[in-house]
Design an enzyme around this catalytic site. Structure first.
Site, PDB file in Angstrom:
ATOM      1  N   GLY A   1       0.801  -1.211   0.000  1.00  0.00           N
ATOM      2  CA  GLY A   1       0.000   0.000   0.000  1.00  0.00           C
ATOM      3  C   GLY A   1       0.833   1.258   0.000  1.00  0.00           C
ATOM      4  CG  ASN A   2      -0.728   4.822  -1.492  1.00  0.00           C
ATOM      5  OD1 ASN A   2       0.007   4.918  -2.463  1.00  0.00           O
ATOM      6  ND2 ASN A   2      -2.040   4.708  -1.599  1.00  0.00           N
TER       7      ASN A   2
ATOM      8  CE1 TYR B   1     -13.931   2.328 -11.431  1.00  0.00           C
ATOM      9  CE2 TYR B   1     -11.817   2.217 -12.556  1.00  0.00           C
ATOM     10  CZ  TYR B   1     -12.679   2.857 -11.680  1.00  0.00           C
ATOM     11  OH  TYR B   1     -12.284   4.016 -11.058  1.00  0.00           O
TER      12      TYR B   1
ATOM     13  N   GLY C   1      -7.256   0.654  -8.903  1.00  0.00           N
ATOM     14  CA  GLY C   1      -6.301   0.224  -7.897  1.00  0.00           C
ATOM     15  C   GLY C   1      -6.495  -1.238  -7.526  1.00  0.00           C
TER      16      GLY C   1
ATOM     17  CG  ASP D   1      -6.051  -0.364  -3.039  1.00  0.00           C
ATOM     18  OD1 ASP D   1      -6.391  -0.165  -4.228  1.00  0.00           O
ATOM     19  OD2 ASP D   1      -5.778   0.568  -2.251  1.00  0.00           O
ATOM     20  NE  ARG D   2     -11.684   1.970  -6.135  1.00  0.00           N
ATOM     21  CZ  ARG D   2     -12.205   2.749  -7.081  1.00  0.00           C
ATOM     22  NH1 ARG D   2     -11.394   3.426  -7.889  1.00  0.00           N
ATOM     23  NH2 ARG D   2     -13.517   2.858  -7.206  1.00  0.00           N
TER      24      ARG D   2
ATOM     25  CB  THR E   1      -8.179  25.737  17.191  1.00  0.00           C
ATOM     26  OG1 THR E   1      -8.729  27.057  17.316  1.00  0.00           O
ATOM     27  CG2 THR E   1      -7.745  25.531  15.741  1.00  0.00           C
TER      28      THR E   1
END
Length: 241
Positions: free
Chosen positions: A8-9, A86, A93, A95-96, A171
């Protein structure tokens, strides 16, 4: 034993499967020749599948190719046990793709939404007949926090926490509240929109940020951090039959 590598990334996950049972999982920040050799030396690997959405680990891949009886590098041309509808499969991707294969294996004959909360958040729909149609991609948790800091003059870069009030009281907590609950509302909205058209829809949640959202969603989901590895193993078995 089957070896499944999900590159992965932000990290690399290696899953060892004894048939369909996940026997072990290791997460690497770096995956090279030494890591690949260690996996091969300590396990009797019959077959291996390698999937990446980041840069290809060439030395590790070469080692796995040489050391496994059967090696598959997942691409859009790899045979899979679903119908990929698709429009641009070469841009999808891995992974998808593996995620929806894993979800269909765990809950067959069901309309499914797979939400992968990682570096990006991806939404992927596959129908009960095994047709994958696509989905959506939006910024992930870290990306949203960094964007608020880097594209403004005064907002700080805050660390992720789970116990966040709604609304935030200062914040930092307002940033976390906006980002975390914003993503949760986004996921719930995606589920509800699809369920309006597919009333029997089931949803899987996976990815590195699953922990932060699983208890913030009002819709029922199946949380499974190993969904992509399960899908890769299913693809490997499909090709190794």
């Amino acid at each position: 034993m089957y070896l499944c590598i999900d590159h992965g990334n932000s990290c690399v996950k290696a899953g060892l499967f004894d048939g369909e049972r996940l026997a072990g999982r290791t997460v690497y920040r770096h995956f090279g020749r030494e890591e690949a050799e260690a996996l091969l030396e300590s396990n009797n690997i019959e077959a291996c599948i390698y999937s990446t959405v980041a840069g290809r680990a060439d030395e590790a891949v070469g080692c796995l190719q040489a050391g496994c009886g059967r090696f598959i590098e997942l691409t859009h041309l790899t045979p899979i046990p679903i119908a990929n509808r698709y429009a641009t499969p070469h841009t999808l991707g891995n992974d998808r793709l593996a995620g929806v294969v894993g979800a269909t294996y765990l809950r067959p004959d069901t309309d499914l939404l797979v939400v992968d909360a990682g570096s990006a958040i991806t939404y992927d729909f596959i129908d009960a007949q095994g047709n994958y149609w696509g989905g959506g991609i939006s910024p992930g948790l870290d990306m949203r926090l960094r964007a608020l800091h880097e594209y403004t003059r005064k907002l700080p870069l805050v660390e992720i926490a789970d116990d966040i009030p709604l609304p935030g009281h200062d914040t930092p907590s307002s940033i976390l509240s906006g980002v975390l609950y914003g993503i949760a509302f986004e996921i719930d909205g995606y589920i509800e929109r699809l369920r309006a058209e597919h009333p029997s829809l089931s949803t899987f949640l996976t990815g590195g940020s699953t922990f932060y959202f699983a208890n913030k969603l009002k819709n029922a989901i199946f949380a499974n951090e190993n969904l992509i590895l399960i899908g890769l193993n299913r693809i490997l078995q499909y090709n190794n039959a």
